[in-house]
Design an enzyme around this catalytic site. Structure first.
Site, PDB file in Angstrom:
ATOM      1  N   TYR A 240       0.834  -1.204   0.000  1.00  0.00           N
ATOM      2  CA  TYR A 240       0.000   0.000   0.000  1.00  0.00           C
ATOM      3  C   TYR A 240       0.865   1.248   0.000  1.00  0.00           C
ATOM      4  O   TYR A 240       2.002   1.243   0.486  1.00  0.00           O
ATOM      5  CB  TYR A 240      -0.954   0.006   1.202  1.00  0.00           C
ATOM      6  CG  TYR A 240      -0.283   0.132   2.560  1.00  0.00           C
ATOM      7  CD1 TYR A 240      -0.043   1.380   3.130  1.00  0.00           C
ATOM      8  CD2 TYR A 240       0.101  -0.997   3.278  1.00  0.00           C
ATOM      9  CE1 TYR A 240       0.553   1.500   4.380  1.00  0.00           C
ATOM     10  CE2 TYR A 240       0.695  -0.883   4.523  1.00  0.00           C
ATOM     11  CZ  TYR A 240       0.925   0.372   5.075  1.00  0.00           C
ATOM     12  OH  TYR A 240       1.527   0.488   6.310  1.00  0.00           O
ATOM     13  N   CYS A 241       0.334   2.316  -0.567  1.00  0.00           N
ATOM     14  CA  CYS A 241       0.997   3.618  -0.597  1.00  0.00           C
ATOM     15  C   CYS A 241      -0.094   4.679  -0.770  1.00  0.00           C
ATOM     16  O   CYS A 241      -1.275   4.350  -0.795  1.00  0.00           O
ATOM     17  CB  CYS A 241       2.035   3.688  -1.711  1.00  0.00           C
ATOM     18  SG  CYS A 241       1.405   3.192  -3.330  1.00  0.00           S
ATOM     19  N   THR A 242       0.276   5.926  -0.886  1.00  0.00           N
ATOM     20  CA  THR A 242      -0.697   7.015  -0.814  1.00  0.00           C
ATOM     21  C   THR A 242      -1.820   6.884  -1.841  1.00  0.00           C
ATOM     22  O   THR A 242      -2.983   6.727  -1.492  1.00  0.00           O
ATOM     23  CB  THR A 242       0.002   8.374  -0.982  1.00  0.00           C
ATOM     24  OG1 THR A 242       1.080   8.467  -0.056  1.00  0.00           O
ATOM     25  CG2 THR A 242      -0.982   9.513  -0.733  1.00  0.00           C
TER      26      THR A 242
END
Length: 302
Positions: free
Chosen positions: A184-186
């Site tokens: 996951y990331c922004t």
């Protein structure tokens, strides 16, 4: 003043002439009075822009007219009108600086060798069905996780995306190579590439959250698997999805709960310092120190 908004987006598609796309995007943003950052490479586009809502709607409409960009998911959030100091449109070797441009296979449909996309509700379902067999893997710089992250997530000790390839190849995470790994990331762009790198290095079952933390927070709020605030690469520095957001960050001076990063006040310093309101009132706490968070603002887009 008209309602101010911010958009975050990316699109992977082969671009034969990134410079021509850059000139088009630069002219379009200037005509619409938009500020922010756009990166363009032979692999596509990655950007975040702020401005009048009507101008951003026009930008989205015109950008989607380019065949390779018609499927881009534009993520909207509230702005202040002062979220970006200027407009920067750049051509780069990579959309995200992993220093691994050959790690991804890009087609008209996006990255062909990355992790499987999961909608937010599908992420929760996967965890409900498989429990500890699911591992969340943070695809951001380590300082971002100080104020928000998925519960029990693995947070690699990386200061920039340049560090990720070496980190993945280090053997530290060999014990989870057979588990279901959810990156996951922004907004999702970093995980598009990270998931491909992980698969290339022997991870058997790799996922990525469709739309990143932004879409997960919009869908599931703060009562599911996400905890804390989301760091963002503009002058807001962080956002919360609901009023129920937990404060999991700790002031670097007194360890009080806080989610507020501050700009280092030392000459030439671009680091961020995590401080509570009380400690931020003392100018000495805003000076550079070796113990401070090594967050470099505006190095990423999403």
């Amino acid at each position: 003043m008209e309602l101010q908004k911010i958009i975050l987006y990316y699109g992977f598609t082969p671009l034969a002439d990134p410079v021509a796309v850059k000139l088009w995007q630069q002219d379009l943003c200037e005509r619409l009075g938009l500020k922010g950052r756009i990166l363009i490479s032979e692999h596509g586009i990655n950007g975040t822009l702020g401005g009048d809502m009507s101008a951003l709607k026009q930008y989205v409409k015109l950008t989607k007219q380019y065949p390779g960009f018609k499927k881009i998911d534009f993520k909207w959030s509230m702005g202040t009108g002062n979220d970006f100091p200027r407009l920067k449109v750049r051509v780069r070797r990579e959309l995200v600086a992993f220093d691994a441009p050959d790690a991804i296979v890009v087609t008209e449909n996006g990255i062909a060798n990355g992790g499987k996309h999961l909608k937010p509700k599908a992420v929760d379902k996967l965890v409900a069905e498989r429990g500890d067999d699911v591992v969340f893997f943070d695809g951001r710089n380590a300082f971002e996780a100080k104020i928000g992250r998925f519960k029990n997530a693995v947070v690699p000790d990386v200061q920039t995306t340049h560090d990720f390839v070496k980190e993945i190849q280090s053997g530290k995470y060999d014990d989870i190579k057979d588990k279901a790994v959810v990156t996951y990331c922004t907004g999702g762009v970093r995980c598009e590439i990270l998931s491909a790198i992980m698969i290339e290095n022997g991870f058997k079952e790799v996922y990525q959250i469709d739309g990143g933390i932004v879409r997960y927070g919009e869908s599931q709020g703060d009562k599911s698997l996400w905890e804390g605030s989301l760091y963002v690469f503009d002058d807001r520095l962080n956002i919360n999805f609901t009023e129920d957001a937990k404060t999991i960050g700790q002031c670097e001076t007194c360890a009080a709960p806080t989610s507020k990063f501050r700009n280092c006040a030392s000459l030439g310093c671009r680091d961020l310092i995590l401080l509570c309101d009380s400690c931020a009132e003392d100018p000495a706490n805003l000076k550079h120190d070796s113990s401070h968070t090594r967050g470099k603002r505006r190095q990423q887009v999403g």
